[in-house]
Design a protein around this motif. Structure first.
Motif, PDB file in Angstrom:
ATOM      1  N   LEU A   1       0.674  -1.153   0.038  1.00 17.21           N
ATOM      2  CA  LEU A   1       0.025  -0.019   0.058  1.00 17.21           C
ATOM      3  C   LEU A   1       0.888   1.283   0.003  1.00 17.21           C
ATOM      4  O   LEU A   1       0.388   2.559   0.226  1.00 17.21           O
ATOM      5  CB  LEU A   1      -0.941   0.094   1.156  1.00 17.21           C
ATOM      6  CG  LEU A   1      -2.043  -1.020   1.073  1.00 17.21           C
ATOM      7  CD1 LEU A   1      -3.046  -0.976   2.318  1.00 17.21           C
ATOM      8  CD2 LEU A   1      -3.055  -0.833  -0.088  1.00 17.21           C
ATOM      9  N   ASP A   2       2.187   1.264  -0.306  1.00 16.60           N
ATOM     10  CA  ASP A   2       2.897   2.204  -0.174  1.00 16.60           C
ATOM     11  C   ASP A   2       3.256   2.615  -1.761  1.00 16.60           C
ATOM     12  O   ASP A   2       4.194   2.147  -2.207  1.00 16.60           O
ATOM     13  CB  ASP A   2       4.171   2.020   0.391  1.00 16.60           C
ATOM     14  CG  ASP A   2       5.146   3.370   0.588  1.00 16.60           C
ATOM     15  OD1 ASP A   2       4.601   4.426  -0.060  1.00 16.60           O
ATOM     16  OD2 ASP A   2       6.227   3.185   0.918  1.00 16.60           O
ATOM     17  N   THR A   3       2.366   3.457  -2.287  1.00 19.26           N
ATOM     18  CA  THR A   3       2.718   3.732  -3.944  1.00 19.26           C
ATOM     19  C   THR A   3       4.090   4.212  -4.327  1.00 19.26           C
ATOM     20  O   THR A   3       4.537   3.711  -5.139  1.00 19.26           O
ATOM     21  CB  THR A   3       1.542   4.738  -4.270  1.00 19.26           C
ATOM     22  OG1 THR A   3       0.448   4.280  -3.954  1.00 19.26           O
ATOM     23  CG2 THR A   3       1.715   4.920  -5.991  1.00 19.26           C
ATOM     24  N   ASP A   4       4.550   5.209  -3.575  1.00 14.45           N
ATOM     25  CA  ASP A   4       5.781   5.545  -4.005  1.00 14.45           C
ATOM     26  C   ASP A   4       7.065   4.503  -3.946  1.00 14.45           C
ATOM     27  O   ASP A   4       7.778   4.398  -4.991  1.00 14.45           O
ATOM     28  CB  ASP A   4       6.135   6.821  -2.916  1.00 14.45           C
ATOM     29  CG  ASP A   4       5.436   8.260  -3.233  1.00 14.45           C
ATOM     30  OD1 ASP A   4       4.655   8.319  -4.252  1.00 14.45           O
ATOM     31  OD2 ASP A   4       5.315   8.721  -2.363  1.00 14.45           O
ATOM     32  N   SER A   5       6.958   3.860  -2.807  1.00 16.75           N
ATOM     33  CA  SER A   5       7.905   2.671  -2.763  1.00 16.75           C
ATOM     34  C   SER A   5       7.783   1.740  -3.894  1.00 16.75           C
ATOM     35  O   SER A   5       8.764   1.106  -4.434  1.00 16.75           O
ATOM     36  CB  SER A   5       7.686   2.016  -1.419  1.00 16.75           C
ATOM     37  OG  SER A   5       8.096   2.781  -0.397  1.00 16.75           O
ATOM     38  N   GLU A   6       6.298   1.277  -4.220  1.00 16.52           N
ATOM     39  CA  GLU A   6       6.185   0.347  -5.399  1.00 16.52           C
ATOM     40  C   GLU A   6       6.850   0.837  -6.809  1.00 16.52           C
ATOM     41  O   GLU A   6       7.390   0.008  -7.257  1.00 16.52           O
ATOM     42  CB  GLU A   6       4.821   0.256  -5.616  1.00 16.52           C
ATOM     43  CG  GLU A   6       4.172  -1.024  -4.449  1.00 16.52           C
ATOM     44  CD  GLU A   6       2.744  -1.025  -4.618  1.00 16.52           C
ATOM     45  OE1 GLU A   6       2.365  -2.047  -6.054  1.00 16.52           O
ATOM     46  OE2 GLU A   6       1.953  -0.891  -4.054  1.00 16.52           O
ATOM     47  N   VAL A   7       6.458   2.051  -6.932  1.00 15.33           N
ATOM     48  CA  VAL A   7       6.851   2.662  -8.190  1.00 15.33           C
ATOM     49  C   VAL A   7       8.393   2.629  -8.143  1.00 15.33           C
ATOM     50  O   VAL A   7       9.130   2.122  -9.427  1.00 15.33           O
ATOM     51  CB  VAL A   7       6.154   4.060  -8.455  1.00 15.33           C
ATOM     52  CG1 VAL A   7       6.904   4.806  -9.727  1.00 15.33           C
ATOM     53  CG2 VAL A   7       4.684   3.686  -8.586  1.00 15.33           C
ATOM     54  N   THR A   8       9.121   3.147  -7.313  1.00 13.59           N
ATOM     55  CA  THR A   8      10.455   3.469  -7.226  1.00 13.59           C
ATOM     56  C   THR A   8      11.344   1.842  -7.221  1.00 13.59           C
ATOM     57  O   THR A   8      12.073   1.651  -7.831  1.00 13.59           O
ATOM     58  CB  THR A   8      10.855   3.955  -5.917  1.00 13.59           C
ATOM     59  OG1 THR A   8      10.293   5.337  -5.883  1.00 13.59           O
ATOM     60  CG2 THR A   8      12.605   4.037  -6.052  1.00 13.59           C
ATOM     61  N   PHE A   9      10.831   0.939  -6.582  1.00 14.85           N
ATOM     62  CA  PHE A   9      11.244  -0.209  -6.410  1.00 14.85           C
ATOM     63  C   PHE A   9      11.094  -1.113  -7.991  1.00 14.85           C
ATOM     64  O   PHE A   9      12.005  -1.741  -8.367  1.00 14.85           O
ATOM     65  CB  PHE A   9      10.856  -0.952  -5.266  1.00 14.85           C
ATOM     66  CG  PHE A   9      11.228  -2.470  -5.065  1.00 14.85           C
ATOM     67  CD1 PHE A   9      12.589  -2.771  -4.608  1.00 14.85           C
ATOM     68  CD2 PHE A   9      10.342  -3.637  -5.593  1.00 14.85           C
ATOM     69  CE1 PHE A   9      13.077  -3.826  -4.515  1.00 14.85           C
ATOM     70  CE2 PHE A   9      10.857  -4.929  -5.532  1.00 14.85           C
ATOM     71  CZ  PHE A   9      12.462  -5.002  -4.895  1.00 14.85           C
ATOM     72  N   THR A  10      10.152  -0.969  -8.435  1.00 17.91           N
ATOM     73  CA  THR A  10       9.613  -1.702  -9.579  1.00 17.91           C
ATOM     74  C   THR A  10      10.781  -0.943 -10.720  1.00 17.91           C
ATOM     75  O   THR A  10      11.205  -1.871 -11.712  1.00 17.91           O
ATOM     76  CB  THR A  10       8.206  -1.404 -10.216  1.00 17.91           C
ATOM     77  OG1 THR A  10       7.396  -2.055  -8.918  1.00 17.91           O
ATOM     78  CG2 THR A  10       8.005  -2.230 -11.490  1.00 17.91           C
ATOM     79  N   PHE A  11      10.835   0.267 -10.780  1.00 20.18           N
ATOM     80  CA  PHE A  11      11.821   0.971 -11.696  1.00 20.18           C
ATOM     81  C   PHE A  11      13.189   0.658 -11.482  1.00 20.18           C
ATOM     82  O   PHE A  11      13.953   0.048 -12.504  1.00 20.18           O
ATOM     83  CB  PHE A  11      11.462   2.565 -11.659  1.00 20.18           C
ATOM     84  CG  PHE A  11      12.424   3.157 -12.608  1.00 20.18           C
ATOM     85  CD1 PHE A  11      12.104   3.096 -13.994  1.00 20.18           C
ATOM     86  CD2 PHE A  11      13.628   3.733 -12.144  1.00 20.18           C
ATOM     87  CE1 PHE A  11      13.229   3.788 -14.774  1.00 20.18           C
ATOM     88  CE2 PHE A  11      14.537   4.441 -13.067  1.00 20.18           C
ATOM     89  CZ  PHE A  11      14.257   4.276 -14.263  1.00 20.18           C
ATOM     90  N   CYS A  12      13.522   0.374 -10.222  1.00 21.97           N
ATOM     91  CA  CYS A  12      14.990   0.188  -9.867  1.00 21.97           C
ATOM     92  C   CYS A  12      15.212  -1.206 -10.167  1.00 21.97           C
ATOM     93  O   CYS A  12      16.235  -1.720 -10.680  1.00 21.97           O
ATOM     94  CB  CYS A  12      15.202   0.268  -8.423  1.00 21.97           C
ATOM     95  SG  CYS A  12      15.436   2.194  -7.960  1.00 21.97           S
ATOM     96  N   ILE A  13      14.399  -2.080 -10.020  1.00 27.56           N
ATOM     97  CA  ILE A  13      14.466  -3.684 -10.273  1.00 27.56           C
ATOM     98  C   ILE A  13      14.628  -3.822 -11.715  1.00 27.56           C
ATOM     99  O   ILE A  13      15.161  -4.692 -12.215  1.00 27.56           O
ATOM    100  CB  ILE A  13      13.661  -4.487  -9.321  1.00 27.56           C
ATOM    101  CG1 ILE A  13      13.829  -5.975  -9.280  1.00 27.56           C
ATOM    102  CG2 ILE A  13      12.186  -4.548 -10.195  1.00 27.56           C
ATOM    103  CD1 ILE A  13      15.221  -5.828  -8.252  1.00 27.56           C
ATOM    104  N   ALA A  14      13.744  -3.096 -12.602  1.00 25.48           N
ATOM    105  CA  ALA A  14      14.102  -3.419 -14.159  1.00 25.48           C
ATOM    106  C   ALA A  14      15.338  -2.943 -14.420  1.00 25.48           C
ATOM    107  O   ALA A  14      15.899  -3.735 -15.173  1.00 25.48           O
ATOM    108  CB  ALA A  14      12.920  -2.535 -14.710  1.00 25.48           C
ATOM    109  N   TYR A  15      16.000  -1.715 -13.880  1.00 28.93           N
ATOM    110  CA  TYR A  15      17.180  -1.216 -14.197  1.00 28.93           C
ATOM    111  C   TYR A  15      18.172  -2.289 -13.884  1.00 28.93           C
ATOM    112  O   TYR A  15      19.101  -2.708 -14.642  1.00 28.93           O
ATOM    113  CB  TYR A  15      17.588  -0.005 -13.914  1.00 28.93           C
ATOM    114  CG  TYR A  15      18.860   0.295 -14.290  1.00 28.93           C
ATOM    115  CD1 TYR A  15      19.044   1.053 -15.716  1.00 28.93           C
ATOM    116  CD2 TYR A  15      19.893   0.593 -13.488  1.00 28.93           C
ATOM    117  CE1 TYR A  15      20.258   1.471 -16.081  1.00 28.93           C
ATOM    118  CE2 TYR A  15      21.285   0.851 -13.871  1.00 28.93           C
ATOM    119  CZ  TYR A  15      21.023   1.324 -15.273  1.00 28.93           C
ATOM    120  OH  TYR A  15      22.599   1.752 -15.667  1.00 28.93           O
TER     121      TYR A  15
END
Length: 98
Positions: free
Chosen positions: A47-61
């Motif tokens: 339920l932490d939107t900012d963390s989800e977006v940041t983590f998803t972007f970083c894990i893709a890179y």
């Protein structure tokens, strides 16, 4: 690593097939393992939107960099497989309306 630049052994169907299977196999296996860990971590921060977006972007890179630079296989294929695996778990970022 792709050894097509080493022409001493020659380019034949066997070498090309081996390189293809090696690159695809390692890319898919590595990105699947990363996606399993990613899904486990995304469940903890659901339920932490900012963390989800940041983590998803970083894990893709991270997946692209690890595949392409460190291992020497297809980074693009690894990121595509990562996206497919993660999308099978969740299709959108969760958010709370205020």
């Amino acid at each position: 690593m792709c050894s097509f630049t080493n022409l001493k052994s020659g380019l034949n169907v066997g070498n090309i097939a081996y390189e293809f299977v090696y690159i695809v196999g390692i890319s898919v296996t590595m990105s699947y393992l990363i996606s399993v860990a990613t899904i486990a971590l995304l469940r903890r921060i659901e339920l932490d939107t900012d963390s989800e977006v940041t983590f998803t972007f970083c894990i893709a890179y991270f997946t692209y960099y690890t595949s392409e630079i460190s291992v020497g296989v297809s980074g693009v294929l690894s990121v595509v497989v990562l996206g497919v695996c993660i999308s099978s778990y969740k299709s959108s970022i969760n958010y709370r309306s205020a």
